[in-house]
Scaffold this motif. Structure first.
Motif: not given
Length: 115
Positions: A47, A49, A61, A88-89, A91-93, A95-96
């Motif tokens: 990923k 991230i 982050f 946070e968004g 970091k989430s993106s 991570s995907e």
């Protein structure tokens, strides 16, 4: 190949890739024909991230948008509660999406690494 594809100096690219090798994200090959490679069996699972954390750390982050050291939910800067969900968004993106996802988009002409 990376420096050619992105018009970035080889020394700069090598400096970025070294921590990725130390974290096991890339494979470093020494010698005359050396360089960096990625395990193609793992590329779909690496990923973005992981790359950011290996090269830049967690700070992107967690840090304050204004660079204040003491900014927190208990003692927020004026932008804290607006910026926190953006971090946070992000970091989430990150991570995907995988290296493979980005490479595929680039190869299919849906995204570009240089203008």
């Amino acid at each position: 190949q990376i420096s050619e594809a992105t018009d970035a100096p080889e020394a700069f690219v090598a400096k970025i890739l070294q921590p990725l090798s130390k974290k096991g994200i890339l494979i470093s090959n020494k010698g005359k024909q050396g360089g960096f490679t990625v395990d193609l069996d793992k590329i779909e699972h690496i990923k973005i991230i992981e790359i950011i954390l290996a090269t830049d750390g967690e700070e992107i982050f967690t840090r304050c948008a204004f660079g204040l050291e003491k900014c927190s939910s208990e003692k927020p800067c004026p932008f804290h509660f607006t910026y926190k969900p953006i971090r946070e968004g992000l970091k989430s993106s990150l991570s995907e999406i995988s290296i493979y996802d980005m490479a595929l988009k680039t190869e299919q002409g849906e995204a570009f690494l240089k203008i």
